[in-house]
Design an enzyme around this catalytic site. Structure first.
Site, PDB file in Angstrom:
ATOM      1  CG  ASP A  72       8.630  -9.550  -3.174  1.00 20.77           C
ATOM      2  OD1 ASP A  72       8.101  -9.697  -2.054  1.00 20.77           O
ATOM      3  OD2 ASP A  72       8.397 -10.296  -4.139  1.00 20.77           O
ATOM      4  CE  LYS A 124       5.413  -4.426   0.580  1.00 20.60           C
ATOM      5  NZ  LYS A 124       6.109  -4.993  -0.585  1.00 20.60           N
ATOM      6  N   GLY A 168       5.635 -11.554   2.147  1.00 25.04           N
ATOM      7  CA  GLY A 168       6.843 -12.041   2.800  1.00 25.04           C
ATOM      8  C   GLY A 168       7.724 -10.835   3.013  1.00 25.04           C
ATOM      9  CG  HIS A 169       6.598  -7.647   4.573  1.00 25.26           C
ATOM     10  ND1 HIS A 169       5.733  -6.702   5.044  1.00 25.26           N
ATOM     11  CD2 HIS A 169       6.189  -7.907   3.307  1.00 25.26           C
ATOM     12  CE1 HIS A 169       4.836  -6.400   4.110  1.00 25.26           C
ATOM     13  NE2 HIS A 169       5.093  -7.140   3.053  1.00 25.26           N
ATOM     14  CD  GLN A 185      -0.037  -8.380  -0.845  1.00 28.40           C
ATOM     15  OE1 GLN A 185      -0.959  -7.814  -0.303  1.00 28.40           O
ATOM     16  NE2 GLN A 185       0.604  -9.355  -0.248  1.00 28.40           N
TER      17      GLN A 185
HETATM   18  P1  GDP Z   1       9.028  -6.707   1.062  1.00 27.13           P
HETATM   19  O1  GDP Z   1       8.035  -7.756   0.700  1.00 27.13           O
HETATM   20  O2  GDP Z   1       8.762  -5.410   0.380  1.00 27.13           O
HETATM   21  O3  GDP Z   1       9.185  -6.530   2.546  1.00 27.13           O
HETATM   22  O4  GDP Z   1      10.443  -7.218   0.511  1.00 27.13           O
HETATM   23  P2  GDP Z   1      11.035  -8.711   0.632  1.00 27.13           P
HETATM   24  O5  GDP Z   1      11.520  -8.931   2.012  1.00 27.13           O
HETATM   25  O6  GDP Z   1      10.101  -9.712   0.061  1.00 27.13           O
HETATM   26  O7  GDP Z   1      12.221  -8.642  -0.410  1.00 27.13           O
HETATM   27  C1  GDP Z   1      13.255  -7.713  -0.285  1.00 27.13           C
HETATM   28  C2  GDP Z   1      14.584  -8.481  -0.213  1.00 27.13           C
HETATM   29  O8  GDP Z   1      15.654  -7.564  -0.376  1.00 27.13           O
HETATM   30  C3  GDP Z   1      14.807  -9.137   1.135  1.00 27.13           C
HETATM   31  O9  GDP Z   1      15.565 -10.290   0.955  1.00 27.13           O
HETATM   32  C4  GDP Z   1      15.612  -8.075   1.909  1.00 27.13           C
HETATM   33  O10 GDP Z   1      16.435  -8.640   2.927  1.00 27.13           O
HETATM   34  C5  GDP Z   1      16.455  -7.516   0.797  1.00 27.13           C
HETATM   35  N1  GDP Z   1      16.822  -6.099   0.943  1.00 27.13           N
HETATM   36  C6  GDP Z   1      16.076  -5.070   1.450  1.00 27.13           C
HETATM   37  N2  GDP Z   1      16.736  -3.906   1.294  1.00 27.13           N
HETATM   38  C7  GDP Z   1      17.912  -4.202   0.674  1.00 27.13           C
HETATM   39  C8  GDP Z   1      19.008  -3.410   0.203  1.00 27.13           C
HETATM   40  O11 GDP Z   1      19.027  -2.187   0.309  1.00 27.13           O
HETATM   41  N3  GDP Z   1      20.026  -4.092  -0.429  1.00 27.13           N
HETATM   42  C9  GDP Z   1      20.018  -5.446  -0.590  1.00 27.13           C
HETATM   43  N4  GDP Z   1      21.044  -6.015  -1.217  1.00 27.13           N
HETATM   44  N5  GDP Z   1      19.006  -6.204  -0.161  1.00 27.13           N
HETATM   45  C10 GDP Z   1      17.959  -5.592   0.448  1.00 27.13           C
HETATM   46  P1  IMO Z   2       4.963  -8.538  -0.436  1.00 29.80           P
HETATM   47  O1  IMO Z   2       4.122  -7.914   0.645  1.00 29.80           O
HETATM   48  C1  IMO Z   2       5.202  -9.907  -4.576  1.00 29.80           C
HETATM   49  C2  IMO Z   2       1.508 -11.472  -6.320  1.00 29.80           C
HETATM   50  C3  IMO Z   2       1.442 -12.934  -6.716  1.00 29.80           C
HETATM   51  C4  IMO Z   2       0.505 -12.858  -7.902  1.00 29.80           C
HETATM   52  C5  IMO Z   2      -0.499 -11.786  -7.466  1.00 29.80           C
HETATM   53  C6  IMO Z   2      -1.787 -12.340  -6.864  1.00 29.80           C
HETATM   54  O2  IMO Z   2       5.979  -9.495   0.075  1.00 29.80           O
HETATM   55  O3  IMO Z   2       5.522  -7.495  -1.345  1.00 29.80           O
HETATM   56  P2  IMO Z   2      -2.370 -13.427  -4.514  1.00 29.80           P
HETATM   57  O4  IMO Z   2      -1.842 -14.679  -3.862  1.00 29.80           O
HETATM   58  O5  IMO Z   2      -2.166 -12.196  -3.716  1.00 29.80           O
HETATM   59  O6  IMO Z   2      -3.779 -13.585  -4.982  1.00 29.80           O
HETATM   60  O7  IMO Z   2      -1.483 -13.288  -5.860  1.00 29.80           O
HETATM   61  O8  IMO Z   2       0.164 -11.001  -6.497  1.00 29.80           O
HETATM   62  N1  IMO Z   2       1.877 -11.202  -4.913  1.00 29.80           N
HETATM   63  C7  IMO Z   2       3.062 -10.709  -4.537  1.00 29.80           C
HETATM   64  N2  IMO Z   2       4.172 -10.440  -5.264  1.00 29.80           N
HETATM   65  N3  IMO Z   2       5.169  -9.617  -3.249  1.00 29.80           N
HETATM   66  C8  IMO Z   2       4.050  -9.864  -2.519  1.00 29.80           C
HETATM   67  O9  IMO Z   2       3.915  -9.456  -1.249  1.00 29.80           O
HETATM   68  C9  IMO Z   2       2.953 -10.472  -3.148  1.00 29.80           C
HETATM   69  N4  IMO Z   2       1.723 -10.870  -2.736  1.00 29.80           N
HETATM   70  C10 IMO Z   2       1.071 -11.292  -3.822  1.00 29.80           C
HETATM   71  O10 IMO Z   2       2.723 -13.414  -7.073  1.00 29.80           O
HETATM   72  O11 IMO Z   2       1.191 -12.366  -9.025  1.00 29.80           O
HETATM   73 MG    MG Z   3       8.008  -9.708  -0.032  1.00 33.60          MG
END
Ligand code: GDP
Ligand code: IMO
Ligand code: MG
Length: 426
Positions: A13, A16, A40-41, A224
């Site tokens: 999170d 990416k 979840g991207h 991840q």
């Molecule tokens: P990922 O799994 O690495 O793709 O990241 P996620 O989408 O799960 O979580 C990142 C969160 O931060 C999302 O809600 C994005 O919209 C938000 N986000 C990404 N870059 C920035 C930033 O530079 N500033 C802020 N405030 N939010 C950001």
């Molecule tokens: P993105 O791509 C954050 C965590 C779960 C748990 C561990 C194992 O959005 O960054 P799993 O279901 O993969 O067997 O769970 O990994 N986990 C993540 N945490 N971002 C993710 O994906 C994750 N995918 C799995 O919360 O701790």
């Molecule tokens: Mg994510």
């Protein structure tokens, strides 16, 4: 032109999705190389939010071919829903290509994921319960079914029956759970899912190499992150695949020498969803503030993320195991209102200082952070478009990271929107 890897350096999170979408503007293909719908991207484009689970984050760029690589585990029902949802919002998924070698997730994987977790009681990992671990376990046991099996009805049914004989013995004898019906599952997969998935099945390894031969830039998108990696992460509190840059090779078919850029995506602080060690974790009001301002709730499961300060012990390890060529820092804006910002520079355990990640798990689990403190900038960064507009305190924060890790920090995110970033090299 060679390939670029986008890899998470913390516990996921980091943002990416946002940076993949950004870097994809110069690429012709974006390949997801591991994980499944545990990811979840999030992309925020023109005020619209897209939360992607399986489909590569290059999908919004019309010139990009999105590819699900062989290292991914695919729940076809979820994939079809995701495609339908994108189509209903005007995003074409026609060009999506899915590796025939990627493995299928079945309902019994999801069931087993939940059973393993409840069996662990207080020691549970806190998985996403999407069936990811059990699906990769079947792949390693060589009893998994692959996406290409959808092309052969008889073969699919035979393989599923054989595999489910074993699965049902685990369900009934280990967990006292009712057996699951292979006929019903085969019907759903072959009658409902196969017609939708088959047009997208491809020899993605060949497709990728045609692109490389044609000197096109391809982007390999990790899910991840380094500290959730099965080999390099905080085992057993990890996922069941290899998110590190090495996994980009095994999960896509691109050899190491075809990669020349590896971007480590790093949140300006640290978050983690699920259980496991977290040395620089915060349990105070500052932590609450970061959760609120950073909206630190899982994109996928809605769970509250644990939060802490940036941790250079983790980042120095991530820099090396991924051969990072640069860092991209996200969410710098979330630190805007803090008086003091801390960075964890080393760990301490039994009066010994650790600048490198302690090898022994029990040291890792009990170590306490050593912090350096920095004055906050106390102003709104969300509109910053170039480096010269950055307050000195924020510049110092980034310089400290860059100098400590001896790696350049180029892209910096200052908001969720596609255009809310600046490059420090321009
Ligand atoms: P990922 O799994 O690495 O793709 O990241 P996620 O989408 O799960 O979580 C990142 C969160 O931060 C999302 O809600 C994005 O919209 C938000 N986000 C990404 N870059 C920035 C930033 O530079 N500033 C802020 N405030 N939010 C950001
Ligand atoms: P993105 O791509 C954050 C965590 C779960 C748990 C561990 C194992 O959005 O960054 P799993 O279901 O993969 O067997 O769970 O990994 N986990 C993540 N945490 N971002 C993710 O994906 C994750 N995918 C799995 O919360 O701790
Ligand atoms: Mg994510």
């Amino acid at each position: 032109m060679p390939a670029t890897v986008v890899v998470g350096t913390q516990w996921g999170d980091e943002g990416k999705g946002k940076f993949t979408d950004l870097v994809a503007q110069d690429a012709s293909m974006v390949v997801r190389y591991q994980g499944g719908h545990n990811a979840g991207h999030t992309l925020v484009v023109d005020g619209e939010t897209f939360a992607l689970q399986l489909i590569p984050s290059g999908i919004l760029a019309e010139h990009v071919t999105p590819v699900i690589g062989n290292g991914v585990v695919v729940d076809p029902g979820v994939l079809i829903e995701e495609m339908d949802s994108l189509e209903s919002r005007g995003v074409s998924t026609k060009n999506l290509r899915i590796s025939g070698n990627s493995h299928l997730i079945f309902p019994y994987h999801q069931e087993l994921d939940a059973l393993y977790e409840s069996n662990l009681g207080d020691e549970k990992i806190g998985t996403t319960k999407r069936g990811i671990g059990p699906a990769y376990a079947d792949k390693a046991l060589r009893i998994g079914l692959r996406v290409q099996d959808l092309l052969d009805r008889d073969g699919f049914t035979q393989k599923l029956e054989a595999t489910m004989k074993y699965i049902n013995s685990v369900l009934t004898q280990v967990f006292d759970h009712a057996p699951m019906d292979p006929t019903e599952i085969a019907k759903t997969y072959l009658d409902d899912y196969a017609p939708r998935i088959i047009p997208h099945i491809a020899d993605t390894i060949n497709l990728i190499h045609e692109e490389l031969t044609a000197k096109k830039r391809i982007l390999l998108e990790g899910a991840q992150a380094t500290f959730l990696d099965l080999d390099y992460g905080t085992y057993p509190f990890v996922t069941s695949s290899n998110p590190v840059a090495g996994g980009a090779c095994t999960g896509s078919g691109v050899g190491p020498l075809d990669i020349d850029r590896i971007i480590g995506i790093t949140k300006a602080y640290t978050t983690r969803v699920g259980a496991g060690p977290f040395t620089a974790e915060l349990f105070d009001d500052v932590g609450e503030h970061l959760v609120d301002v950073g909206h630190e709730y899982g994109t996928n499961t809605g769970r509250r993320r644990r939060v802490g300060w940036l941790d250079l012990v983790m980042l120095s390890y991530a820099t090396r195991v991924n051969s990072l060529t640069e860092l991209a820092i996200t969410k710098l804006d979330v630190l805007d209102n803090l008086d003091v910002i801390k960075i964890c520079v080393a760990y301490e355990f039994e009066s010994q200082r650790y600048d490198w990640l302690p090898h022994h798990q029990s040291v890792q689990n009990q170590a306490v952070p050593i912090y350096e403190e920095f004055p906050g900038w106390k102003c709104d960064l969300s509109e910053v478009k170039n480096r010269s507009e950055l307050p000195e305190e924020a510049e110092n924060y980034l310089n400290f990271i860059e100098n400590s890790l001896n790696i350049s920090v180029d892209l910096v995110g200052v908001g969720p929107g596609r255009h809310q970033y600046f490059s420090r090299q321009q």
